[in-house]
Every structure is written in structure tokens, then in C-alpha cells.
Scaffold this active site. Structure first.
Site: not given
Ligand code: BGC
Length: 499
Positions: A108, A177, A231
């Protein structure tokens, strides 16, 4: 009555008795099977119990593990990752900022205009773009050239004449991410790719630098002001922008995580690395939290054993959207095996992850007198038609137990964070005297909390129950949305060199 008549009468009586005996026998058997199904439910309920005493232990365990994770890398299952974000956006930021959110096969691009005090976010534009398949396993140069070119075209399209001076460098928040070892607020080394990417020459490189080089090549006068690897940090940034009392953020969606602002001097494992003397955002990766006080059942153990990441993400497997439907399915399958409340055709109940959490939530929240929604999902998703009303009621109970446990544990996790930073009203950790309460805001994002009202109610209720009415008055749980997009642009604003 003649002899024949007598014989017929006796014969009829014998047949009637036999039928009655079969019926009674079947009824006894049915009752026994029903009782077995109820027993499965009772055992499960007991295993999931979250008394206030138990929640208190989870609160303490969370705070203790946070200390351990801050003391040394590997000191706890809580990773307590440093983000180098030491400046959270507030409503005073002004100007136009961009964000790039790359976390999967689509990315995005966003443009956010901030009006400064009073006017907050004036406008924001978003565009979605797919990453062509061949670029996901090509060279880093090709991948970042493509992204930079797309970004440049977006900037040109989005420019409505309200831009800052043409020669001023534009600032970008970059949400990336993938596993990254962060080096500073605007740089980080890619450790490995996940989610189908295999751009091998990018591994070991500073990904913010890769992007900046591509942007320069594309003739885009833009720099990465903040690299946001997770995030959850965006969630905190966005909520803090609206409310300066925000000290922590929690995501409860498909996955779960939390972050919060920690005093730099409390981050023992990073002494010397951090230059500022105030606070720094710590990404807890709380999905991996574990404590023997967590109420774990045989269903959780089996789910974990059969998962690709067994022994990891234990907390996440009890509370997040990825798993709640699956835990429910496991309990229902056990009931189907031990009783005949679902009839003979309950094959689909043996299929892992066939019951997704949104369907489970819909069954849980079915308030029709004949549980019509439950019947629909049983028939359409699980292909188990003709389940009696009382059996459907049992199913709703299972959903309730799973959700209540998840929500209450998440609440204990939140209070654990507040306890660690001295905001739980006990006045212990902070060394502050009792009686000087401060308003404390926790940002919450994620479909489970936002869309599933029973989950939300259980969580909110449990926070009050654990903290006590008085202390809870100072704690606000505030819903936040799209941290990984808008939050990244706000972080760019907070770390902008134009400030
Ligand atoms: C991940 C995190 C992420 C969270 C929410 C988890 O499975 O390990 O890094 O912030 O999910 O998306």
C-alpha cells in the site's frame, strides 16, 4: 376368549413389552450419551477457568517476564524487541507525509496531510498495488525499483498543489512486516524473507537503504524517516497522535501482540545503544508469552503439538482469531466422538481449521430463540444438519467458554503491562505514592476486539475486575484503526528531519 384369542393377546403383550424395552433402553442410552457430551463441556469449562486469583497470577507472570526479557536477549519467551522509536507523534505535527506498507503480496502507498494543532488529519489517500510474482524471487534492485517507481507515480497523482516546497525532501514511514534486525529508527537489516518472498540478495542488507537508493534512481526526493517493522508500533503511534496519554497498544486479530513505552534505563540489555534518556517503544511480541498459570487444556496441547510452530506463540494460540474457532471445533469433535448429539454425519468436524473464528463468533452471538444462525453454520459449514436445539445450546456454551477465557487472559496481559510500568493503580512499580492516579490509555486494534462484541465485553469487564473499580476509572481502552498504514506516516512526521 378362545385359546387362539388368548395366544394372540399374549403375543401382542410380549411384542409391546419388547418394543417398550427397546425404547426405554435407547432412551437410557441417549441420556447416557447426552450426559457424556455435557461432561465433556464441564471438563472443558473447568480447564478454562479464569478466576480472579488465576488472572492475578497471569498479571504477575506477565510483569516478571517483561523484566526478564528486558534484562537479556533470550531471558524470557517475551522477545521485548527494541524499536528505536523514542518519539511518538502528537496532534501538533503538520505537513504532508507518506507511508509504504509492505507485508505480503500486495503493498500500500499512503499520503497523509496533517494540519497541526486542532485540525489533526486533514486527508489521507491510499492505493493498493500487487507485487508481480517474478519480482518476489528476483533481485532486490528490481523489487525496490518497482516499488519506488509505483510510489513516484502515486506521489505525482496525489499532488493536489498543497505540497510542501518542491525542493523539500518528502518523508516516508516504511512498514516492513518481515524479520528485521533494527539498527536505528530508520534502518534495519533483513534477517530472512517469509510469506513467499525469496529475493535472496536483499538478506543481510539495510532495507531502508535499498529503498532510498531506488527512490533516488527514480528521481523521487524522499527519505525513510522511520522504519516501522511491526504493525503494533503503528497502532500505538496512531492512538498517541489523538491522545497523548496513550502508553501501550494491543492487537487482537488473526495474531496478537502488544507494545508499550518503556523507560530507557529499564532496558538493561541495550544500555549504551540508546541515546535518549526518555522512553522507547518496546515491541513485546506477547503472542509468545508463556506461564504455567495459563489455564491450558488437552485441546490446547493437541492444537500446539499439531501446529507448525509447536512450543511457540502459546499465548497467541489461546487468545487470537487464528485459533479460537479451531479450539471450539476440537471440543465439538470430542463431543461428536463421545456422544451422538451431532448424529452420524459429523465427519467435517474432524477437519482442522474448518470452523473459522468469525463463524464461531456468529454462533456465539446468535440471539434467536431457536438458534437459527447456529443451525445454518452447522448445516452449511460443518455439514451437520438436524442438530437438536438443546445440542445447539451446548455449542453456544463451548463458544462462550473459549471466548471468555481468551478475552480474560488478554485483559490480564494488559494489566500486566500496566503493572510493569506502574500504571495499574498499585503505585508499587513506579514508586509513586498511592493517590496520584494518572490517566492511562491503551490502544486496541484487531478484528476480534473491534468486531466481536462478546469478546470486547468480556475483556473490558475483566480489566475492571482485575484493577478494581477505582483504579479502572483511570484506564481507557481506545479502539484504533489502520496503525500499519496511517501510523507509519505519523511516525515519519514524528521523526522527520523537517521538524
Ligand atoms: C506477530 C506479531 C504481529 C501480530 C499482529 C503476531 O503473530 O508475531 O509480530 O504484531 O501477529 O499482527
Amino acid at each position: 376368549m378362545g385359546r387362539v384369542g388368548f395366544g394372540v393377546a399374549v403375543g401382542c403383550a410380549v411384542v409391546t413389552c419388547a418394543i417398550a424395552a427397546v425404547l426405554v433402553g435407547r432412551r437410557v442410552q441417549n441420556r447416557r450419551k447426552w450426559r457424556r457430551a455435557v461432561e465433556v463441556l464441564r471438563e472443558f469449562e473447568e480447564g478454562c477457568a479464569t478466576s480472579i486469583g488465576r488472572l492475578g497470577q497471569v498479571v504477575d507472570a506477565m510483569a516478571v517476564e517483561m523484566h526478564a526479557g528486558l534484562a537479556s536477549d533470550g531471558g524470557s519467551k517475551l522477545k521485548m524487541l527494541l524499536t528505536f522509536i523514542d518519539n511518538l507523534p502528537d496532534g501538533n505535527a503538520k505537513g504532508t507525509y507518506y507511508a509504504l506498507d509492505l507485508g505480503g503480496t500486495n503493498f500500500r502507498v499512503l499520503r497523509v496531510r496533517l494540519g497541526g494543532k486542532g485540525s489533526m488529519i486533514i486527508s489521507h489517500q491510499v492505493e493498493y498495488h500487487p507485487i508481480p510474482q517474478e519480482l518476489m524471487s528476483g533481485t532486490s534492485e528490481d523489487l525496490f525499483d518497482y516499488i519506488a517507481m509505483t510510489l513516484k507515480q502515486f506521489v505525482e497523482r496525489a499532488d493536489d498543489g498543497s505540497e510542501q516546497k518542491a525542493d523539500e525532501k518528502k518523508e516516508l514511514g516504511f512498514t516492513f512486516s518481515f524479520p528485521v534486525r533494527q539498527m536505528s529508527v530508520s534502518s534495519g537489516i533483513l534477517v530472512k524473507w517469509t510469506k513467499g518472498f525469496s529475493v535472496e540478495d536483499a538478506v543481510g542488507k539495510d532495507i531502508a537503504q535499498c529503498l532510498e537508493e531506488a527512490m533516488t534512481k527514480a528521481g523521487l526526493n524522499m527519505q525513510v524517516a522511520a522504519l516501522q517493522v511491526n504493525d503494533i508500533v503503528g497502532t500505538l503511534a496512531l492512538c498517541h497522535y489523538y491522545d497523548k496519554d496513550t502508553v501501550a497498544a494491543v492487537i487482537i486479530g488473526t495474531g496478537t501482540n502488544a507494545c508499550y513505552v518503556e523507560r530507557t534505563d529499564a532496558i538493561i540489555k541495550c544500555q549504551g545503544l540508546l541515546k535518549n534518556s526518555g522512553g522507547t517503544v518496546v515491541n513485546m511480541e506477547w503472542g509468545n508469552f508463556w506461564s504455567s498459570h495459563l489455564p491450558r487444556t488437552s485441546y490446547d496441547i493437541a492444537l500446539d503439538d499439531e501446529s507448525p510452530n509447536s512450543n511457540d506463540q502459546g499465548f497467541e494460540k489461546m487468545i487470537s482469531g487464528m485459533y479460537l474457532g479451531e479450539i471450539t471445533r476440537r471440543v465439538l469433535y470430542r463431543m461428536a466422538q463421545e456422544s451422538d448429539i451431532f448424529g452420524d454425519g459429523a465427519y467435517n468436524l474432524s477437519i482442522r481449521f474448518i470452523l473459522r473464528t468469525p463463524s464461531m463468533a456468529a454462533m456465539h452471538e446468535d440471539d434467536s430463540p431457536d438458534l437459527r444462525e447456529v443451525r445454518r453454520i452447522l448445516t452449511e459449514t460443518l455439514q451437520v444438519p438436524h442438530v437438536s436445539l438443546r445440542a445447539r445450546r451446548l455449542i453456544v456454551r463451548v463458544c462462550d467458554i473459549v471466548t471468555r477465557r481468551a478475552a480474560r487472559l488478554a485483559a490480564a496481559g494488559i494489566v500486566g503491562i500496566l503493572k510493569k510500568i506502574g500504571r495499574d493503580g498499585s503505585g508499587v512499580a513506579s514508586g509513586r505514592a498511592k493517590g496520584t492516579p494518572r490517566r492511562t490509555v491503551v490502544a486496541i486494534e484487531g478484528a476480534l476486539y473491534v468486531n466481536y462484541s462478546m469478546f470486547r465485553e468480556y475483556l473490558n469487564e475483566a480489566v475492571v475486575e482485575i484493577l478494581g473499580e477505582e483504579a479502572a476509572q483511570n484506564v481507557v481502552l481506545r479502539v484504533s484503526e489502520d496503525g500499519s498504514g496511517i501510523g507509519a506516516a505519523l511516525l515519519a512526521a514524528a521523526h522527520s528531519s523537517n521538524r
